[in-house]
Design an enzyme around this catalytic site. Structure first.
Site, PDB file in Angstrom:
ATOM      1  N   GLY A  69       0.895  -1.331  -0.050  1.00  0.00           N
ATOM      2  CA  GLY A  69       0.045  -0.045  -0.196  1.00  0.00           C
ATOM      3  C   GLY A  69       1.010   1.277   0.152  1.00  0.00           C
ATOM      4  NE  ARG A 124       3.665  -1.388   8.606  1.00  0.00           N
ATOM      5  CZ  ARG A 124       3.500  -2.477   7.897  1.00  0.00           C
ATOM      6  NH1 ARG A 124       2.103  -3.298   7.880  1.00  0.00           N
ATOM      7  NH2 ARG A 124       4.606  -3.194   7.596  1.00  0.00           N
ATOM      8  CB  THR A 126      -0.841 -19.078   5.494  1.00  0.00           C
ATOM      9  OG1 THR A 126      -0.154 -18.956   4.534  1.00  0.00           O
ATOM     10  CG2 THR A 126      -1.395 -20.553   5.567  1.00  0.00           C
ATOM     11  CB  CYS A 131       4.493 -13.194  -1.757  1.00  0.00           C
ATOM     12  SG  CYS A 131       3.972 -11.592  -1.365  1.00  0.00           S
TER      13      CYS A 131
HETATM   14  P1  NAD Z   1       1.532  -5.748   5.136  1.00  0.00           P
HETATM   15  O1  NAD Z   1       1.257  -6.578   6.453  1.00  0.00           O
HETATM   16  O2  NAD Z   1       2.997  -4.907   5.172  1.00  0.00           O
HETATM   17  O3  NAD Z   1       0.615  -4.439   5.404  1.00  0.00           O
HETATM   18  C1  NAD Z   1      -0.828  -4.662   5.412  1.00  0.00           C
HETATM   19  C2  NAD Z   1      -1.359  -3.673   6.529  1.00  0.00           C
HETATM   20  O4  NAD Z   1      -2.844  -3.618   6.335  1.00  0.00           O
HETATM   21  C3  NAD Z   1      -0.947  -3.601   7.704  1.00  0.00           C
HETATM   22  O5  NAD Z   1      -0.352  -2.391   8.287  1.00  0.00           O
HETATM   23  C4  NAD Z   1      -2.307  -3.684   8.666  1.00  0.00           C
HETATM   24  O6  NAD Z   1      -2.185  -3.154   9.640  1.00  0.00           O
HETATM   25  C5  NAD Z   1      -3.177  -3.357   7.899  1.00  0.00           C
HETATM   26  N1  NAD Z   1      -4.570  -3.604   7.898  1.00  0.00           N
HETATM   27  C6  NAD Z   1      -5.237  -4.799   8.091  1.00  0.00           C
HETATM   28  N2  NAD Z   1      -6.417  -4.798   8.090  1.00  0.00           N
HETATM   29  C7  NAD Z   1      -6.899  -3.281   8.085  1.00  0.00           C
HETATM   30  C8  NAD Z   1      -8.077  -2.714   8.069  1.00  0.00           C
HETATM   31  N3  NAD Z   1      -9.245  -3.317   8.356  1.00  0.00           N
HETATM   32  N4  NAD Z   1      -8.093  -1.269   8.191  1.00  0.00           N
HETATM   33  C9  NAD Z   1      -7.006  -0.675   8.058  1.00  0.00           C
HETATM   34  N5  NAD Z   1      -5.785  -1.193   7.944  1.00  0.00           N
HETATM   35  C10 NAD Z   1      -5.565  -2.730   7.828  1.00  0.00           C
HETATM   36  O7  NAD Z   1       1.109  -6.747   3.836  1.00  0.00           O
HETATM   37  P2  NAD Z   1       1.720  -6.096   2.500  1.00  0.00           P
HETATM   38  O8  NAD Z   1       3.155  -6.782   2.450  1.00  0.00           O
HETATM   39  O9  NAD Z   1       1.620  -4.970   2.147  1.00  0.00           O
HETATM   40  O10 NAD Z   1       0.896  -7.125   1.539  1.00  0.00           O
HETATM   41  C11 NAD Z   1      -0.449  -6.740   1.293  1.00  0.00           C
HETATM   42  C12 NAD Z   1      -0.952  -7.309   0.204  1.00  0.00           C
HETATM   43  O11 NAD Z   1      -0.245  -7.535  -0.827  1.00  0.00           O
HETATM   44  C13 NAD Z   1      -0.910  -9.192   0.688  1.00  0.00           C
HETATM   45  O12 NAD Z   1      -2.272  -9.803   0.256  1.00  0.00           O
HETATM   46  C14 NAD Z   1       0.254  -9.479  -0.029  1.00  0.00           C
HETATM   47  O13 NAD Z   1       0.002 -10.839  -0.598  1.00  0.00           O
HETATM   48  C15 NAD Z   1      -0.026  -8.757  -1.311  1.00  0.00           C
HETATM   49  N6  NAD Z   1       1.499  -8.563  -2.106  1.00  0.00           N
HETATM   50  C16 NAD Z   1       2.686  -8.343  -1.249  1.00  0.00           C
HETATM   51  C17 NAD Z   1       3.798  -8.075  -1.887  1.00  0.00           C
HETATM   52  C18 NAD Z   1       5.009  -7.793  -1.000  1.00  0.00           C
HETATM   53  O14 NAD Z   1       6.003  -7.678  -1.577  1.00  0.00           O
HETATM   54  N7  NAD Z   1       5.073  -7.691   0.075  1.00  0.00           N
HETATM   55  C19 NAD Z   1       3.699  -7.978  -3.165  1.00  0.00           C
HETATM   56  C20 NAD Z   1       2.612  -8.041  -3.906  1.00  0.00           C
HETATM   57  C21 NAD Z   1       1.504  -8.557  -3.466  1.00  0.00           C
HETATM   58  C1  UDX Z   2       7.897 -11.833  -4.981  1.00  0.00           C
HETATM   59  C2  UDX Z   2       7.798 -11.788  -6.468  1.00  0.00           C
HETATM   60  O1  UDX Z   2       8.859 -11.673  -7.151  1.00  0.00           O
HETATM   61  C3  UDX Z   2       7.007 -10.565  -6.764  1.00  0.00           C
HETATM   62  O2  UDX Z   2       6.410 -10.298  -8.134  1.00  0.00           O
HETATM   63  C4  UDX Z   2       5.409 -10.524  -6.043  1.00  0.00           C
HETATM   64  O3  UDX Z   2       4.823  -9.248  -6.121  1.00  0.00           O
HETATM   65  C5  UDX Z   2       5.986 -10.729  -4.498  1.00  0.00           C
HETATM   66  O4  UDX Z   2       6.631 -11.855  -4.349  1.00  0.00           O
HETATM   67  P1  UDX Z   2       9.320 -10.851  -3.263  1.00  0.00           P
HETATM   68  O5  UDX Z   2       9.149 -11.868  -2.342  1.00  0.00           O
HETATM   69  O6  UDX Z   2       9.357  -9.510  -2.545  1.00  0.00           O
HETATM   70  O7  UDX Z   2       8.700 -10.729  -4.509  1.00  0.00           O
HETATM   71  O8  UDX Z   2      11.045 -11.102  -3.751  1.00  0.00           O
HETATM   72  P2  UDX Z   2      11.616 -12.044  -4.680  1.00  0.00           P
HETATM   73  O9  UDX Z   2      12.785 -10.948  -5.519  1.00  0.00           O
HETATM   74  O10 UDX Z   2      10.655 -12.620  -5.864  1.00  0.00           O
HETATM   75  O11 UDX Z   2      12.469 -13.209  -4.065  1.00  0.00           O
HETATM   76  C6  UDX Z   2      11.723 -13.919  -3.197  1.00  0.00           C
HETATM   77  C7  UDX Z   2      12.591 -15.170  -2.507  1.00  0.00           C
HETATM   78  O12 UDX Z   2      13.321 -15.775  -3.642  1.00  0.00           O
HETATM   79  C8  UDX Z   2      13.970 -14.365  -1.750  1.00  0.00           C
HETATM   80  O13 UDX Z   2      14.017 -15.161  -0.511  1.00  0.00           O
HETATM   81  C9  UDX Z   2      15.067 -14.416  -2.717  1.00  0.00           C
HETATM   82  O14 UDX Z   2      16.246 -14.604  -2.048  1.00  0.00           O
HETATM   83  C10 UDX Z   2      14.824 -15.752  -3.272  1.00  0.00           C
HETATM   84  N1  UDX Z   2      15.251 -16.126  -4.774  1.00  0.00           N
HETATM   85  C11 UDX Z   2      14.955 -15.100  -5.732  1.00  0.00           C
HETATM   86  C12 UDX Z   2      16.143 -16.866  -5.004  1.00  0.00           C
HETATM   87  O15 UDX Z   2      16.472 -17.632  -3.995  1.00  0.00           O
HETATM   88  N2  UDX Z   2      16.685 -17.114  -6.125  1.00  0.00           N
HETATM   89  C13 UDX Z   2      16.252 -16.231  -7.077  1.00  0.00           C
HETATM   90  O16 UDX Z   2      16.961 -16.468  -8.332  1.00  0.00           O
HETATM   91  C14 UDX Z   2      15.482 -15.302  -6.923  1.00  0.00           C
END
Ligand code: NAD
Ligand code: UDX
Length: 461
Positions: free
Chosen positions: A14, A39, A91, A273
């Site tokens: 976000g 946060r 999960t 993820c």
């Molecule tokens: P995060 O835990 O960092 O952030 C989520 C936030 O939502 C938290 O700060 C939490 O307090 C807030 N929240 C929860 N319920 C709420 C509510 N009812 N009202 C207001 N705030 C609320 O999670 P994230 O890593 O940003 O991931 C969010 C989503 O995006 C997940 O579904 C994740 O799978 C997906 N996603 C994550 C990544 C990544 O790299 N982290 C990449 C792509 C997609």
């Molecule tokens: C992943 C996806 O890449 C991204 O597109 C999605 O939106 C969220 O999940 P992220 O988990 O942030 O992103 O990082 P990523 O670079 O994919 O790495 C994930 C894990 O795989 C790390 O632990 C990284 O070290 C490992 N990795 C990645 C490997 O071990 N080998 C590789 O070649 C690439």
């Protein structure tokens, strides 16, 4: 015409996503809300809650102009023409689907809040990663309000990777937007296309039906993780045969059908993820009675668990079958470089394995605070906290972590580890000085010449 965009959830997705959107759409007001006050405070300060290269500069340019952070969920829902749901979908840890299905309670709560507070029409955008057909549940909750406003639900999954979030958002390979294929749905899709088109060329914005969009996100992560598990499986065979996993990865990666990316063997993938999304996919397949498909994808996670425990076991067996009372230095705790995120980091599981064998572990990571490391260990519930605190410590100096160590394990590929004074580290270690490179970042020959006994993933003797 969209004038106000709200985002519920100020996390790793976000925060950066809205910051970049705000920078590129100065005519739209962005309001990012979260229930977590600390946060939000951090987003408003000079110490952002997440570490991402380039993020602070982007936030600084937009914050206070057209980018605002607060905990006023109700107010933000009322003012937003378009509302992103970007909350966590971990999960499930209880009940039906425990350990596999995505826990959608936070998403459902957002839908209920939108239904309660909205007093005019809204476009609701799923930014969180969700199981295919979640939009149906969201629509059902929204349509049950019965007090007038109309809602369109779009799916717009996020593909950014941590550590490169800003770059990935600025130069996205593609943006995916799914929605209903009727007139109102297509019009809502167009509104979101316009927001992205402020900096992403139109041909890179893919529009689909809503179920394809939801499923594409899980599929993309499953394919990416599968590549890592595939090369990690081969790394074990390389070690057994004398082949070199980097040479194999290069040799296959030059085939344009395979391609060179995501073939880096490692101690195992981590992050919030990959595992979560594959388990979710497995659960969905089982739900639809596709048991063979479920087993197929489950193997990606099984292989990743094997890779982590194989690395831990290698440390123990190399150190004469016990690490009891021995000091092991961990270089890195984050799940990858350039992030302070530790979710599902391989370090957590390898540390747990070594602590079971009574090791003492000293950790250095340039971004992860000690408190986070203990929270990670606490979640495993393997042993009392006092024992974790006695045996696992963090220092803010790599040389201190390695001093008097029997072995070093490189757990995260931070660039700074490559340029450490390895002679100095060797001189201050117990001998024989063992070094386990879980990230293939160090010069094995140079370290062997210094005197280290080096083990590198995927490299036979
Ligand atoms: P995060 O835990 O960092 O952030 C989520 C936030 O939502 C938290 O700060 C939490 O307090 C807030 N929240 C929860 N319920 C709420 C509510 N009812 N009202 C207001 N705030 C609320 O999670 P994230 O890593 O940003 O991931 C969010 C989503 O995006 C997940 O579904 C994740 O799978 C997906 N996603 C994550 C990544 C990544 O790299 N982290 C990449 C792509 C997609
Ligand atoms: C992943 C996806 O890449 C991204 O597109 C999605 O939106 C969220 O999940 P992220 O988990 O942030 O992103 O990082 P990523 O670079 O994919 O790495 C994930 C894990 O795989 C790390 O632990 C990284 O070290 C490992 N990795 C990645 C490997 O071990 N080998 C590789 O070649 C690439």
């Amino acid at each position: 015409m969209i004038k106000n965009i709200t985002c519920i959830g100020a996390g790793y997705v976000g925060g950066p996503t809205m910051a970049v959107m705000a920078l590129k759409n100065p005519h739209i007001k962005f309001h990012v809300v979260d229930i977590n006050q600390s946060r939000i405070d951090a987003w408003m300060s000079d110490e952002l809650p997440i570490y991402e290269p380039g993020l602070f500069e982007v936030v600084q340019q937009a914050r206070g102009k057209n980018l605002f952070f607060s905990t006023d969920v109700e107010g933000a829902i009322k003012e937003g023409d378009m509302i992103f749901i970007s909350v966590n979908t971990p999960t499930k840890k209880y009940g039906i689907g425990k350990g596999r299905a995505a826990d959608l309670k936070y998403v459902e709560l957002c839908a209920r809040q939108i239904a309660e507070y909205a007093d005019d029409d809204k476009i609701v955008v799923e930014k969180s990663t969700l199981p295919v057909r979640t939009a149906q549940s969201i629509k059902k909750i929204l349509s049950a309000t019965g007090h007038g406003p109309k809602f369109q639900v779009l799916s717009n999954p996020e593909f950014l990777a941590e550590g490169t979030a800003v770059e990935d958002l600025m130069q996205a390979d593609r943006v995916l937007i799914g929605g209903d294929q009727d007139e109102a749905g297509l019009a809502a899709i167009e509104e979101l296309v316009k927001v992205y088109n402020a900096w992403i060329p139109r041909e890179r914005i893919i529009t689909t039906n809503i179920w394809s969009s939801e499923l594409s996100k899980l599929t993309a992560n499953a394919f990416l993780a599968q590549r890592i598990s595939s090369i990690n499986a081969i790394s074990a065979l390389c070690e057994a045969t004398g082949a070199d996993v980097e040479e194999v990865a290069h040799a296959i990666g030059t085939d344009s059908r395979i391609g060179p990316k995501f073939l880096k063997s490692s101690v195992g993938f981590g992050g919030s993820c990959f595992q979560k999304d594959i388990l979710n996919l497995v659960y969905l397949c089982e739900f639809f009675g596709l048991h063979e498909v479920a087993r197929y994808w489950e193997q990606v996670v099984t292989m990743n668990d094997y890779q982590k425990s194989r690395f831990g076991s290698k440390i123990i067996s190399t150190l004469f079958n016990t690490v009891s009372g021995k000091k092991i230095a961990f270089l890195g705790w984050a799940f990858k470089k350039d992030t302070n995120d530790t979710r599902e980091s391989a370090s957590i599981y390898v540390a747990d394995q070594l602590l079971n064998d009574e090791a003492s572990i000293s950790v250095y990571d340039p971004q992860v605070p000690e408190q986070q490391m203990y929270l990670d260990m606490e979640e495993l519930e393997t042993r009392p906290m006092e024992v974790n605190k006695q045996r696992l410590t963090m220092t803010d100096d790599a040389y201190e972590a390695c001093k008097d160590a029997h072995a070093i394990a490189v757990m995260t590929e931070w660039d700074e580890f490559k340029t450490l004074d390895w002679q100095r580290i060797y001189d201050n270690m117990k001998k024989p000085a063992f070094l386990f490179d879980g990230r293939l970042i160090l010069d094995r020959k140079k370290l062997s010449d210094i005197g280290f006994e080096v083990y590198t993933i995927g490299k036979g003797k």
